[in-house]
Design an enzyme around this catalytic site. Structure first.
Site, PDB file in Angstrom:
ATOM      1  N   ASN A   1       0.818  -1.198   0.000  1.00  0.00           N
ATOM      2  CA  ASN A   1       0.000   0.000   0.000  1.00  0.00           C
ATOM      3  C   ASN A   1       0.862   1.263   0.000  1.00  0.00           C
ATOM      4  O   ASN A   1       1.013   1.917  -1.025  1.00  0.00           O
ATOM      5  CB  ASN A   1      -0.942  -0.016   1.208  1.00  0.00           C
ATOM      6  N   ASP A   2       1.477   1.559   1.128  1.00  0.00           N
ATOM      7  CA  ASP A   2       2.241   2.801   1.222  1.00  0.00           C
ATOM      8  C   ASP A   2       3.416   2.840   0.251  1.00  0.00           C
ATOM      9  O   ASP A   2       3.800   3.913  -0.210  1.00  0.00           O
ATOM     10  CB  ASP A   2       2.754   2.983   2.656  1.00  0.00           C
ATOM     11  N   THR A   3       3.985   1.658  -0.075  1.00  0.00           N
ATOM     12  CA  THR A   3       5.154   1.645  -0.951  1.00  0.00           C
ATOM     13  C   THR A   3       4.795   1.913  -2.410  1.00  0.00           C
ATOM     14  O   THR A   3       5.677   2.027  -3.245  1.00  0.00           O
ATOM     15  CB  THR A   3       5.891   0.290  -0.876  1.00  0.00           C
ATOM     16  N   VAL A   4       3.494   2.005  -2.707  1.00  0.00           N
ATOM     17  CA  VAL A   4       3.079   2.357  -4.078  1.00  0.00           C
ATOM     18  C   VAL A   4       2.167   3.591  -4.070  1.00  0.00           C
ATOM     19  O   VAL A   4       1.486   3.857  -5.039  1.00  0.00           O
ATOM     20  CB  VAL A   4       2.334   1.191  -4.780  1.00  0.00           C
TER      21      VAL A   4
ATOM     22  N   ALA B   1       0.035   3.517   7.138  1.00  0.00           N
ATOM     23  CA  ALA B   1       0.239   4.928   7.414  1.00  0.00           C
ATOM     24  C   ALA B   1      -1.077   5.652   7.669  1.00  0.00           C
ATOM     25  O   ALA B   1      -1.098   6.803   8.074  1.00  0.00           O
ATOM     26  CB  ALA B   1       0.991   5.593   6.266  1.00  0.00           C
TER      27      ALA B   1
END
Lengths: 104, 479
Positions: free
Chosen positions: B405-408, B446
């Site tokens: 999620n947060d890494t994209v 996050a």
């Protein structure tokens, strides 16, 4: 000020070791690919098991003629420290084994 | 061994003492060399074994050559007790390390770190009564060893519980103040114990109160930190364990312990900083847990998420040329690495070029995804690091986001107000089509919306990653 200098002179060898070890630790780790972060952390974790030497010294000079708290807690300290050392090195090896396998 | 071979400052020393110091020097060198080799992929495994050999050498020579202040060696009975204790620890440690599933590796590291911290705390606890209270330096290092070791122990156990899903994040604003109060209390106890005028033997309950408070502090310190930040926390606690071991080294004036401990302490600290850098966050930010804190500008209007059916997804994938799979924590949780590899093999057999994009902090530990996919026999050449895959993203037909999620999240690039602004991401949003496998409509760790999920090119496949992938594999097979 003078006291600080006296302290430094008294413990100069140890202070040398600390200063150089900190530098060494940083230098050795600084250029690590992120892939190796986990095994490295795990390996360093195993090294932190050097506390086992403390456990050995403690139990080594403990009175074994009767069972004391010192003896029991000392034995526990050795067992826990060995868990850290043995487990740490074996886990690291197991992780690295996988990296090896996929190299082929 | 008891032969006196020389004198130093008027004190005679024996052959045994000299050999012991020599073996400590050798052990220390092996630690450094092992750690150095561990930081390169080709030599890492050898480095691990070399560091282990150093440890074994230090253990054996201590057992047979160590003498206390009275010049007394270790008696045979004690040696047997030590060997049996080591045997128990080794068998247990080896068994646990060998049998635990590869996916549980992060929590295992945390667990072993906890045992090391506890050992340090116990040694300090037992050595304290032997210290002379007027020797301020000795009393201080002993107490510091106790406090730091205890924090490392209880903190690592909480981290272990969180990674294992046994403990949930607890966030309360008040905890920050409780933690500061506890720290002040610890310092106050230090001062009190030093000036109380009692001898170290008389300071019984004070010592145990300090022990208890430190354990509590470790719990409360890790409690509010989110599960996704556990790698950073474990690395930090790892350096704590190192420092605690070094403190014990000061008690015994043992150079191998001091060097080994400080080495781990500094290596752990720098590794912590490197991990924080990879997420573009400061250590303080991680500890205070600013993620999901106040309202952020990233709470943009949601839009709608568009679902995709299994048959559409399977057709889309089967007739693509370039597919990039972007794994995240969801893949690890669902233990979907094997079926994921099945999917990529199936697609490869249809002539699709399948690659994996690995974000440096994807999963729960750096390198987590590499280890996980390696377990499923995904070839090394198929794993591509973020910086190398990003230029290829615009020419990618389908980006398959599995539990990431947060890494994209493109907000990291284009929303300066976002809590993750500036964090490097995998440019999934540049692909021609994006399929996102997600458990639910919730936000990522996050706690911020991910515009990628609402994009025109994005389709969602809800459900556990393993089930979704299995269904997808079956669907493609039946095409």
């Amino acid at each position: 000020m003078e006291q600080v200098l006296v302290y430094f002179y008294t413990y100069k060898e140890v202070i040398f070791i600390i200063a150089l070890s900190i530098f060494l630790g940083i230098e050795v780790i600084s250029h690590v690919p992120s892939v190796l972060h986990t095994p490295l952390m795990s390996g360093a974790n195993a090294i932190s098991g050097v506390i086992i030497i403390g456990g050995i010294i403690l139990v080594g000079h403990a009175d074994t003629s009767h069972i004391s708290t010192e003896l029991v807690l000392g034995i526990l300290a050795i067992i826990f420290a060995t868990l850290n050392v043995a487990g740490g090195f074996v886990v690291t090896d197991r992780m690295l084994e996988m990296f090896k396998k996929k190299k082929k | 061994m008891d032969k006196i071979i020389g004198t130093l400052n008027g004190t005679p020393f024996t052959m045994g003492e000299t050999l012991l110091q020599l073996s400590y020097l050798l052990a220390a060198l092996l630690f450094v060399y092992g750690l150095k080799l561990l930081s390169h992929p080709e030599t890492a495994r050898r480095g691990n074994i070399i560091a282990g050999a150093g440890m074994l050498l230090a253990m054996i020579s201590t057992m047979f050559l160590h003498k206390n202040a009275d010049g007394q060696g270790i008696a045979l009975t004690n040696i047997w007790i030590i060997i049996i204790s080591i045997g128990v620890g080794t068998v247990l440690g080896w068994y646990i390390a060998r049998t635990v599933k590869m996916t549980a590796m992060p929590q295992l590291v945390s667990f072993f770190n906890a045992t090391g911290g506890l050992a340090s705390a116990l040694v300090a606890l037992l050595e304290f009564p032997h210290a002379d209270i007027t020797d301020v330096r000795l009393v201080l290092v002993t107490l510091l060893g106790l406090v730091i070791g205890s924090i490392a122990f209880s903190g690592s156990m909480i981290a272990y519980g969180k990674l294992d899903g046994k403990i949930k994040d607890i966030r309360a604003g008040i905890m920050k103040y409780v933690n500061i109060a506890l720290l002040i209390f610890v310092v106050a106890m230090f001062v009190y114990m030093l000036v109380s005028g009692k001898s170290t033997q008389e300071l019984g309950w004070e010592l145990y109160v300090l022990f208890g408070i430190s354990l509590l502090y470790g719990v409360l310190f890790v409690m509010p930190i989110g599960g996704a930040d556990m790698p950073v926390v474990i690395s930090l606690l790892n350096s704590f364990t190192g420092i605690a071991a070094a403190m014990a080294g000061f008690i015994y004036n043992n150079q191998a312990m001091i060097l080994g401990g400080i080495l781990v302490g500094s290596a752990g600290s720098i590794l912590t900083v490197l991990m924080c850098n990879a997420m573009n966050r400061s250590l303080l930010n991680v500890i205070v847990g600013a993620f999901g804190g106040g309202p952020s500008s990233a709470q943009a209007e949601g839009g709608t998420m568009k679902e995709i059916t299994l048959s559409d997804a399977s057709i889309l994938l089967s007739y693509s040329q370039n597919v990039v799979i972007i794994p995240g924590y969801g893949l690890a949780v669902a233990q979907a690495q094997h079926v994921c590899h099945e999917l990529d093999q199936l697609l490869s057999s249809k002539g699709v070029n399948v690659r994996y994009a690995i974000h440096p902090v994807a999963g729960r530990m750096p390198g987590h995804m590499n280890v996980l996919l390696a377990e499923a026999d995904v070839p090394y050449s198929q794993l591509v690091e973020m910086d190398d895959i990003n230029p290829d993203m615009p020419s990618t037909d389908v980006a398959v986001v599995i539990g990431a999620n947060d890494t994209v999240n493109p907000a990291a690039l284009n929303d300066p107000g976002s809590p993750i602004a500036g964090m490097p991401i995998i440019h999934a949003h540049e692909a021609k089509n994006i399929i996102v496998m997600k458990r639910g409509r919730g936000k990522g760790y996050a706690g911020i919306e991910n515009q990628l999920f609402f994009g025109e090119k994005t389709r969602l496949l809800f459900g556990n990653a393993k089930d979704s992938l299995q269904a997808l594999v079956n669907e493609i097979k039946s095409l």
